[in-house]
Scaffold this motif. Structure first.
Motif, PDB file in Angstrom:
ATOM      1  N   GLU A   1       0.789  -1.340  -0.056  1.00 27.70           N
ATOM      2  CA  GLU A   1      -0.192   0.039  -0.045  1.00 27.70           C
ATOM      3  C   GLU A   1       0.908   1.315   0.014  1.00 27.70           C
ATOM      4  OE1 GLU A   1       0.220  -2.216   2.253  1.00 27.70           O
ATOM      5  OE2 GLU A   1       0.237  -1.235   4.386  1.00 27.70           O
ATOM      6  N   ALA A   2       2.213   1.197   0.224  1.00 29.24           N
ATOM      7  CA  ALA A   2       2.920   2.213   0.349  1.00 29.24           C
ATOM      8  C   ALA A   2       3.214   2.766  -1.122  1.00 29.24           C
ATOM      9  CB  ALA A   2       4.320   2.007   0.807  1.00 29.24           C
ATOM     10  N   ALA A   3       3.499   4.271  -1.276  1.00 28.82           N
ATOM     11  CA  ALA A   3       3.684   4.728  -2.349  1.00 28.82           C
ATOM     12  C   ALA A   3       5.231   4.192  -3.105  1.00 28.82           C
ATOM     13  CB  ALA A   3       3.969   6.320  -2.232  1.00 28.82           C
ATOM     14  N   ARG A   4       5.145   3.666  -4.151  1.00 38.28           N
ATOM     15  CA  ARG A   4       6.206   3.032  -4.768  1.00 38.28           C
ATOM     16  C   ARG A   4       6.276   3.757  -6.282  1.00 38.28           C
ATOM     17  NH1 ARG A   4       7.004  -1.705  -7.856  1.00 38.28           N
ATOM     18  NH2 ARG A   4       4.745  -2.081  -7.290  1.00 38.28           N
ATOM     19  N   TYR A   5       7.784   3.992  -6.622  1.00 40.78           N
ATOM     20  CA  TYR A   5       7.948   4.764  -7.924  1.00 40.78           C
ATOM     21  C   TYR A   5       8.887   3.643  -8.789  1.00 40.78           C
ATOM     22  CZ  TYR A   5       5.607   8.541  -6.016  1.00 40.78           C
ATOM     23  OH  TYR A   5       4.381   9.466  -5.393  1.00 40.78           O
ATOM     24  N   VAL A   6       8.540   3.750  -9.905  1.00 35.45           N
ATOM     25  CA  VAL A   6       9.563   2.770 -10.623  1.00 35.45           C
ATOM     26  C   VAL A   6      10.558   3.645 -11.626  1.00 35.45           C
ATOM     27  CG1 VAL A   6       9.691   1.057 -12.453  1.00 35.45           C
ATOM     28  CG2 VAL A   6       8.180   0.783 -10.688  1.00 35.45           C
ATOM     29  N   VAL A   7      11.792   3.314 -11.612  1.00 36.01           N
ATOM     30  CA  VAL A   7      12.605   4.289 -12.577  1.00 36.01           C
ATOM     31  C   VAL A   7      13.273   3.202 -13.393  1.00 36.01           C
ATOM     32  CG1 VAL A   7      14.650   5.637 -12.675  1.00 36.01           C
ATOM     33  CG2 VAL A   7      12.937   6.037 -10.930  1.00 36.01           C
ATOM     34  N   LYS A   8      12.901   3.608 -14.743  1.00 36.80           N
ATOM     35  CA  LYS A   8      13.696   2.677 -15.556  1.00 36.80           C
ATOM     36  C   LYS A   8      14.834   3.369 -16.561  1.00 36.80           C
ATOM     37  CE  LYS A   8       9.660  -0.571 -16.519  1.00 36.80           C
ATOM     38  NZ  LYS A   8       9.063  -1.080 -17.592  1.00 36.80           N
ATOM     39  N   MET A   9      15.697   2.945 -16.477  1.00 37.31           N
ATOM     40  CA  MET A   9      17.044   3.476 -17.079  1.00 37.31           C
ATOM     41  C   MET A   9      17.540   2.626 -18.381  1.00 37.31           C
ATOM     42  SD  MET A   9      19.377   5.168 -14.458  1.00 37.31           S
ATOM     43  CE  MET A   9      19.039   6.209 -13.201  1.00 37.31           C
ATOM     44  N   GLU A  10      18.042   3.368 -19.318  1.00 36.65           N
ATOM     45  CA  GLU A  10      18.554   2.369 -20.461  1.00 36.65           C
ATOM     46  C   GLU A  10      20.028   3.258 -20.705  1.00 36.65           C
ATOM     47  OE1 GLU A  10      17.589   0.686 -24.909  1.00 36.65           O
ATOM     48  OE2 GLU A  10      16.106   1.795 -23.896  1.00 36.65           O
ATOM     49  N   ALA A  11      21.158   2.475 -20.828  1.00 37.33           N
ATOM     50  CA  ALA A  11      22.299   2.705 -21.124  1.00 37.33           C
ATOM     51  C   ALA A  11      23.057   1.872 -22.409  1.00 37.33           C
ATOM     52  CB  ALA A  11      23.242   2.814 -19.841  1.00 37.33           C
ATOM     53  N   PHE A  12      23.459   2.915 -23.351  1.00 41.61           N
ATOM     54  CA  PHE A  12      24.065   2.175 -24.205  1.00 41.61           C
ATOM     55  C   PHE A  12      25.354   2.848 -24.909  1.00 41.61           C
ATOM     56  CE2 PHE A  12      20.171   4.176 -25.637  1.00 41.61           C
ATOM     57  CZ  PHE A  12      20.699   5.071 -26.847  1.00 41.61           C
ATOM     58  N   ALA A  13      26.386   2.216 -25.587  1.00 39.63           N
ATOM     59  CA  ALA A  13      27.262   3.061 -26.163  1.00 39.63           C
ATOM     60  C   ALA A  13      26.819   3.609 -27.421  1.00 39.63           C
ATOM     61  CB  ALA A  13      28.240   1.859 -26.668  1.00 39.63           C
ATOM     62  N   ALA A  14      27.044   5.001 -27.731  1.00 49.77           N
ATOM     63  CA  ALA A  14      26.597   5.713 -28.529  1.00 49.77           C
ATOM     64  C   ALA A  14      27.374   5.442 -29.905  1.00 49.77           C
ATOM     65  CB  ALA A  14      26.664   7.298 -28.406  1.00 49.77           C
ATOM     66  N   THR A  15      28.742   4.995 -29.903  1.00 50.53           N
ATOM     67  CA  THR A  15      29.378   4.387 -31.055  1.00 50.53           C
ATOM     68  C   THR A  15      29.761   2.829 -30.979  1.00 50.53           C
ATOM     69  OG1 THR A  15      31.362   4.803 -29.795  1.00 50.53           O
ATOM     70  CG2 THR A  15      30.755   6.580 -31.024  1.00 50.53           C
ATOM     71  N   ASN A  16      30.237   2.610 -31.815  1.00 49.34           N
ATOM     72  CA  ASN A  16      30.396   0.889 -31.835  1.00 49.34           C
ATOM     73  C   ASN A  16      31.728   0.524 -31.880  1.00 49.34           C
ATOM     74  OD1 ASN A  16      30.292  -1.690 -32.458  1.00 49.34           O
ATOM     75  ND2 ASN A  16      29.596  -1.589 -34.536  1.00 49.34           N
TER      76      ASN A  16
END
Ligand SMILES: [Zn+2]
Length: 102
Positions: free
Chosen positions: A16-31
């Motif tokens: 019942e508690a307030a819960r927040y979900v944070v989603k992050m995505e990290a990736f290399a911008a170059t290959n």
């Protein structure tokens, strides 16, 4: 029953508690895995074969693999979410120290 706890402060989060979900995505911008002519040099191939051989034999620890893309999901309590929303990368906390003498 699903059990959540805050990934920042570790506080238990009852259903019942307030819960927040944070989603992050990290990736290399170059290959970085792009192969150049230099990489195809015979010496490098032999060097690599030797390296792999050493790792297989346990003579050398395997290099730490950095995922090219990582997706993260965090559960946050209200207090931590407020802080996160204001300053997602904690830059404020890192720089505040510099301004402490005014
Ligand atoms: Zn928290």
């Amino acid at each position: 029953m699903l059990h959540f706890s805050c990934d920042v402060c570790g506080k238990d989060l009852p259903e019942e508690a307030a819960r927040y979900v944070v989603k992050m995505e990290a990736f290399a911008a170059t290959n970085p895995a792009e192969i150049t002519d230099d990489d195809l040099d015979t010496d490098h191939v032999e060097e690599m074969a030797q390296l792999l051989n050493d790792i297989e034999n346990g003579d050398r620890p395997a290099p730490e693999e950095l995922p090219s893309c990582s997706k993260m999901r965090f559960d946050l309590c209200l207090g931590c979410y407020r802080k996160f929303a204001k300053d997602p990368l904690s830059r404020d906390a890192a720089t505040r120290f510099d301004f402490s003498e005014n």
